[in-house]
Design an enzyme around this catalytic site. Sequence first.
Site, PDB file in Angstrom:
ATOM      1  N   LYS A  45     -31.528  33.900  20.130  1.00 20.47           N
ATOM      2  CA  LYS A  45     -30.585  33.316  18.988  1.00 20.47           C
ATOM      3  C   LYS A  45     -31.394  33.798  17.851  1.00 20.47           C
ATOM      4  O   LYS A  45     -32.606  34.242  17.604  1.00 20.47           O
ATOM      5  CB  LYS A  45     -31.089  31.657  18.539  1.00 20.47           C
ATOM      6  CG  LYS A  45     -30.768  30.578  17.563  1.00 20.47           C
ATOM      7  CD  LYS A  45     -31.649  29.136  17.279  1.00 20.47           C
ATOM      8  CE  LYS A  45     -31.213  28.568  16.015  1.00 20.47           C
ATOM      9  NZ  LYS A  45     -32.509  26.992  16.259  1.00 20.47           N
TER      10      LYS A  45
ATOM     11  N   LEU B 238     -42.288  14.003  20.071  1.00 23.05           N
ATOM     12  CA  LEU B 238     -41.567  12.148  19.994  1.00 23.05           C
ATOM     13  C   LEU B 238     -42.652  11.088  19.671  1.00 23.05           C
ATOM     14  O   LEU B 238     -42.439  10.065  18.777  1.00 23.05           O
ATOM     15  CB  LEU B 238     -40.168  12.294  20.482  1.00 23.05           C
ATOM     16  CG  LEU B 238     -39.911  13.381  21.086  1.00 23.05           C
ATOM     17  CD1 LEU B 238     -37.954  12.639  21.710  1.00 23.05           C
ATOM     18  CD2 LEU B 238     -39.148  13.696  19.645  1.00 23.05           C
TER      19      LEU B 238
ATOM     20  N   ALA C 243     -42.483  18.499  26.304  1.00 26.81           N
ATOM     21  CA  ALA C 243     -43.781  18.187  25.363  1.00 26.81           C
ATOM     22  C   ALA C 243     -45.024  17.988  26.012  1.00 26.81           C
ATOM     23  O   ALA C 243     -45.549  18.561  26.101  1.00 26.81           O
ATOM     24  CB  ALA C 243     -43.308  16.347  24.221  1.00 26.81           C
TER      25      ALA C 243
ATOM     26  N   GLY D 157     -44.250  13.680  31.040  1.00 25.36           N
ATOM     27  CA  GLY D 157     -44.050  14.655  31.073  1.00 25.36           C
ATOM     28  C   GLY D 157     -42.793  15.376  30.076  1.00 25.36           C
ATOM     29  O   GLY D 157     -42.478  15.823  29.204  1.00 25.36           O
TER      30      GLY D 157
ATOM     31  N   GLY E  14     -36.997  19.652  16.416  1.00 25.20           N
ATOM     32  CA  GLY E  14     -38.291  18.646  17.656  1.00 25.20           C
ATOM     33  C   GLY E  14     -38.669  19.900  18.276  1.00 25.20           C
ATOM     34  O   GLY E  14     -39.733  18.783  18.163  1.00 25.20           O
TER      35      GLY E  14
ATOM     36  N   PRO F 196     -30.405  33.681   8.882  1.00 27.97           N
ATOM     37  CA  PRO F 196     -31.161  34.015   9.567  1.00 27.97           C
ATOM     38  C   PRO F 196     -32.783  33.738   9.798  1.00 27.97           C
ATOM     39  O   PRO F 196     -33.007  33.276   8.708  1.00 27.97           O
ATOM     40  CB  PRO F 196     -30.703  35.510   9.210  1.00 27.97           C
ATOM     41  CG  PRO F 196     -29.733  35.368   8.314  1.00 27.97           C
ATOM     42  CD  PRO F 196     -29.944  33.807   7.663  1.00 27.97           C
TER      43      PRO F 196
ATOM     44  N   VAL G 138     -47.099   3.697  34.022  1.00 32.34           N
ATOM     45  CA  VAL G 138     -48.145   3.679  33.273  1.00 32.34           C
ATOM     46  C   VAL G 138     -48.023   1.788  33.201  1.00 32.34           C
ATOM     47  O   VAL G 138     -46.980   1.582  32.772  1.00 32.34           O
ATOM     48  CB  VAL G 138     -48.464   3.913  31.980  1.00 32.34           C
ATOM     49  CG1 VAL G 138     -49.449   2.950  31.047  1.00 32.34           C
ATOM     50  CG2 VAL G 138     -48.941   4.916  32.153  1.00 32.34           C
TER      51      VAL G 138
ATOM     52  N   SER H 205     -43.893   9.153  34.910  1.00 36.00           N
ATOM     53  CA  SER H 205     -43.204   8.117  35.482  1.00 36.00           C
ATOM     54  C   SER H 205     -42.262   9.057  36.763  1.00 36.00           C
ATOM     55  O   SER H 205     -41.698   9.922  36.182  1.00 36.00           O
ATOM     56  CB  SER H 205     -43.220   7.317  34.765  1.00 36.00           C
ATOM     57  OG  SER H 205     -41.911   6.010  35.743  1.00 36.00           O
TER      58      SER H 205
ATOM     59  N   VAL I 251     -32.523  17.488  25.190  1.00 33.88           N
ATOM     60  CA  VAL I 251     -31.129  17.699  24.587  1.00 33.88           C
ATOM     61  C   VAL I 251     -32.098  18.747  23.603  1.00 33.88           C
ATOM     62  O   VAL I 251     -31.229  18.823  22.494  1.00 33.88           O
ATOM     63  CB  VAL I 251     -30.410  16.844  24.222  1.00 33.88           C
ATOM     64  CG1 VAL I 251     -29.818  15.559  25.617  1.00 33.88           C
ATOM     65  CG2 VAL I 251     -31.285  15.586  23.460  1.00 33.88           C
TER      66      VAL I 251
END
Length: 519
Positions: free
Chosen positions: A75, A332, A14, A11, A344, A94, A188, A36, A44
Amino acid sequence: MKFDKIVIVGGGSAGWMTAATFIHQFPNKEIVLMESPNIPTVGVGESTIGGINEWLTLLQINDKDFMPHCDASYKLSIRFENFYKNGDGGFHYPFGNPYVKNNKFGTNDWYFKKACMPELHTSNYADCYYPQMALVNQNKLYKNKDELLPDFNFNKDTAVHFDATKFGLWLKEHYCLPRGVKHILEDVVDIDVDENGIKTINNKYTADLFIDCTGFKSLLLDKTLKEPFESYTDILPNNSAWATRIPYTDKEKELVGYTNCTALGNGWVWNIPLWSRIGTGYVYSDKYVSDEEALKEFKKHLGRDDLEFKNLKMRVGIHNRIFVKNVCAIGLSAGFIEPLESNGLYTVHDFLMKLMKVLKRDETNISQFDKDTFNLTAKARFRTFAEFVALHYALSHRDDTEYWKDVRKRNYGDNNIDYVKFITGFTNVKIDRIVNRQYNLDEGITCIATGMNCFPVIWNDIISTEYEPKYNEEKTKKNILNTISHLDKQKQEWNEKVSLEKSLYQYLKENIHNENSTT
């Protein structure tokens, strides 16, 4: 290979971004997300870059849909401090492209200015070329619907700060489940494989296509299919981070429209202002400093030790292949660069956009050529972004610690010149600066290299092209400064135009985090 049924394992942001993408693009296919109930998400990844707007637009998600639920803010830039030298004063990168319509020499106008005015700080580059810096410097927010700021497209040239965990939950509750994504809460414990890849999970869950969103564990691609992993530690020094949250003391002042990155003795600190608090963390290498020493250094930087700190270990690099047999990794589990430049979540939506383009070729079948196409293009983007991030270290002239001395001694060579150069690479930077004497307008390296005192034009380039051994230096400087006087004029105009606009805090308070806010 058909893909009528897709099972996403994992979950977090991503996993739910993947589920949202599949259910939007293939509403008639069976989409299942299995996660899970016992494993917490990393949670983060709080800063994004402009590319997320393409993904949000594709899925028809607008700001007011998710931002109130995710502690979000806008941002406009990323600021870097002490990367070039300790006490360098910092510079901005920028979003968007520089405004050069009035220029005589492309982006080189500013380098001519710098050559004539050596004392000019490199932060002036962004101020002169990016209209939105008027907003950043005055901490304002303005959507530019009347186009007072030239070439500033708010919907394209901004990004968001948000709570990534809350964003994943919002996608789950408000986007995925209502559209038909099936949700399974189960660990799993068993995976069966055959010559085609994964056959079943827990002896009961089958699929045509499995998406691995299990984070650094990479349960499917790495642990099950044993796909080799390419480490990038040769060009990227960091592998650890301490993260924490800080309450505001002066919210209207501290809630700024940019991510701040400050280099310390063994890495760097991120500062990400969300709506209700600040997210911050110290990215470092445990090769040079222990976790305990890094935490002490981080606390000293913050000036406080009354916070809760979370330690993270990072696997830096990417798998040889991301799409193997009937398994494709996203997030990841596929690879990670490091938190610098907010990459990320970027690789999540970028890989998803590429995967959709491949799958849309024939919505009933995937060939090996399709998988190879995805692997090539995703890895090329990943590698060039990794080189872009590595350039923040390669261009440094710090030598005050062993960490920075080692960074300076590394070989940022040209052994990867066969990769497609989507963003930038070590080779491009060297050639553009020394041979071409001009950086590419649409490459982020223009701001990074300039901020780190690495210019494509210096005074030697100017006087050598005079072709007059007895040139008049003062006359040359005067002519140049007259030619580029528009830079200061447009900077002043932009500042004046936004001076009466609302602060970022006031804009968010009135337009995003109103009575419907859940934060």
